[in-house]
Design a protein around this motif. Structure first.
Motif, short mmCIF file in Angstrom:
data_model
loop_
_atom_site.label_atom_id
_atom_site.label_comp_id
_atom_site.label_asym_id
_atom_site.label_seq_id
_atom_site.Cartn_x
_atom_site.Cartn_y
_atom_site.Cartn_z
N VAL A 32 -0.50 0.56 -79.16
CA VAL A 32 0.97 0.44 -79.13
C VAL A 32 1.48 0.62 -77.71
CG1 VAL A 32 3.10 1.56 -79.88
CG2 VAL A 32 1.28 1.11 -81.53
N ARG A 33 0.89 1.57 -76.99
CA ARG A 33 1.31 1.80 -75.60
C ARG A 33 1.06 0.57 -74.75
NH1 ARG A 33 -2.10 6.18 -72.72
NH2 ARG A 33 -3.59 4.48 -72.98
N ASP A 34 -0.10 -0.08 -74.93
CA ASP A 34 -0.39 -1.29 -74.16
C ASP A 34 0.58 -2.41 -74.50
OD1 ASP A 34 -2.46 0.04 -72.99
OD2 ASP A 34 -4.03 -0.88 -74.24
N ALA A 35 0.90 -2.54 -75.82
CA ALA A 35 1.83 -3.58 -76.24
C ALA A 35 3.23 -3.31 -75.67
CB ALA A 35 1.88 -3.65 -77.77
N ALA A 36 3.65 -2.03 -75.70
CA ALA A 36 4.96 -1.68 -75.16
C ALA A 36 5.02 -1.92 -73.66
CB ALA A 36 5.27 -0.21 -75.49
N ARG A 37 3.93 -1.61 -72.97
CA ARG A 37 3.89 -1.82 -71.53
C ARG A 37 4.00 -3.30 -71.19
NH1 ARG A 37 -1.17 0.68 -69.62
NH2 ARG A 37 -0.01 2.63 -69.88
N ALA A 38 3.37 -4.15 -72.01
CA ALA A 38 3.43 -5.59 -71.77
C ALA A 38 4.85 -6.12 -71.93
CB ALA A 38 2.50 -6.32 -72.73
N ARG A 39 5.65 -5.43 -72.75
CA ARG A 39 7.04 -5.85 -72.96
C ARG A 39 8.02 -5.07 -72.09
NH1 ARG A 39 8.17 -4.86 -78.93
NH2 ARG A 39 6.65 -3.22 -78.62
N GLY A 40 7.50 -4.23 -71.21
CA GLY A 40 8.36 -3.44 -70.34
C GLY A 40 9.06 -2.30 -71.06
N LEU A 41 8.48 -1.83 -72.18
CA LEU A 41 9.11 -0.77 -72.98
C LEU A 41 8.30 0.52 -72.96
CD1 LEU A 41 10.10 -2.92 -76.10
CD2 LEU A 41 11.59 -2.18 -74.23
N GLU A 42 7.46 0.71 -71.94
CA GLU A 42 6.59 1.88 -71.94
C GLU A 42 7.36 3.19 -71.84
OE1 GLU A 42 6.74 -0.38 -69.70
OE2 GLU A 42 6.69 0.38 -67.65
#
Length: 209
Positions: A162-172
Motif C-alpha cells: 500500500v505504501r508503494d502504491a501511495a507513493r506512486a500516486r504522490g500520497l505517501e
C-alpha cells in the motif's frame, strides 16, 4: 504480495551450538530478556546485553543481513519512541528503552532463527500442558501462535504494498491512503483465516462425550 523482512527472523537450518541448545533454555533466555527490559535501569548494561544477543544471533550462522533486517524493520518505530522519551525523560532513559526493545527483538530472532516452526509449536504445547488443570487447551495455544506467525508477515507485506502504491500516486504523506487499505486487507484476511479454520473445525470447543 511482495515478501518483506519480518520483525523476527525466520528459521535458518544449521547445526550451530545455538541450534542444538534445548528449546526450554532458549525459551528461558527470551523470557529473561523480556523481564530484564523492565529491570535494567542503566543504558550501558542494556547495550552490553544487546551486544551479547547480537553475538548469539551471529554465532547461530543466521548472518548479519538477517540481523540487520530484523532490526531495520522496527527502526522507524524506535526512532519515534526514542525521540519522545528523550524529550520527556532525557537521552540516557531514551537509549535504555530503545536498547531494551532491541534486546527483546534480537532474543526472539535467535529463537525463531534456530528453531523449526513445528518444534516451536510443539514446545508451546508442552509449556501450556500444566495449565490444562485450569481449563486451558494447549493445542489452542499452538494454533494461536501459528496464526500469529502467519498473519504478521501478511500485514507487513500489505502495508509495504500500500505504501508503494501511495507513493506512486504522490500520497505517501496521506495517512488515510496508507491506513485504510491496510485495515481493509487485514480484516478480509482475518475473515478468510477464520472461515478456513471453521471449515476444518479448528479452534472450536470439543464436543462433550
Amino acid at each position: 504480495m511482495r515478501g518483506h523482512g519480518f520483525l523476527i527472523a525466520n528459521y535458518v537450518p544449521g547445526n550451530s551450538l545455538i541450534h542444538r541448545t534445548p528449546l526450554w533454555l532458549k525459551f528461558l533466555v527470551v523470557a529473561a530478556c523480556g523481564t530484564a527490559s523492565f529491570l535494567i535501569v542503566d543504558w550501558a548494561v542494556s547495550l552490553m546485553v544487546f551486544a551479547l544477543m547480537c553475538g548469539l544471533f551471529l554465532l547461530s550462522g543466521a548472518g548479519l543481513r538477517r540481523l540487520m533486517r530484523a532490526i531495520s524493520t522496527i527502526t522507524p518505530i524506535l526512532v519515534v519512541i526514542g525521540l519522545f522519551q528523550w524529550w520527556q525523560l532525557g537521552a540516557p532513559t531514551a537509549a535504555r528503552i530503545v536498547l531494551n526493545v532491541l534486546v527483546c527483538v534480537v532474543a526472539a530472532s535467535v529463537l525463531t532463527a534456530t528453531t523449526p516452526v513445528q518444534d516451536l509449536l510443539d514446545g508451546v504445547v508442552s509449556l501450556a500442558k500444566p495449565f490444562q488443570r485450569f481449563g486451558a487447551d494447549p493445542e489452542r495455544f499452538a494454533l494461536t501462535i501459528a496464526v500469529m506467525l502467519r498473519s504478521i508477515p501478511f500485514i507487513a507485506g500489505a502495508f509495504s504494498d500500500v505504501r508503494d502504491a501511495a507513493r506512486a500516486r504522490g500520497l505517501e504523506r496521506n495517512p488515510r491512503a496508507l491506513i485504510l487499505p491496510v485495515f481493509i486487507s487485514t480484516v478480509a484476511y482475518a475473515r478468510q483465516t477464520g472461515d478456513a479454520l471453521a471449515a476444518r473445525g479448528l479452534g472450536e470447543p470439543n464436543e462433550p462425550n
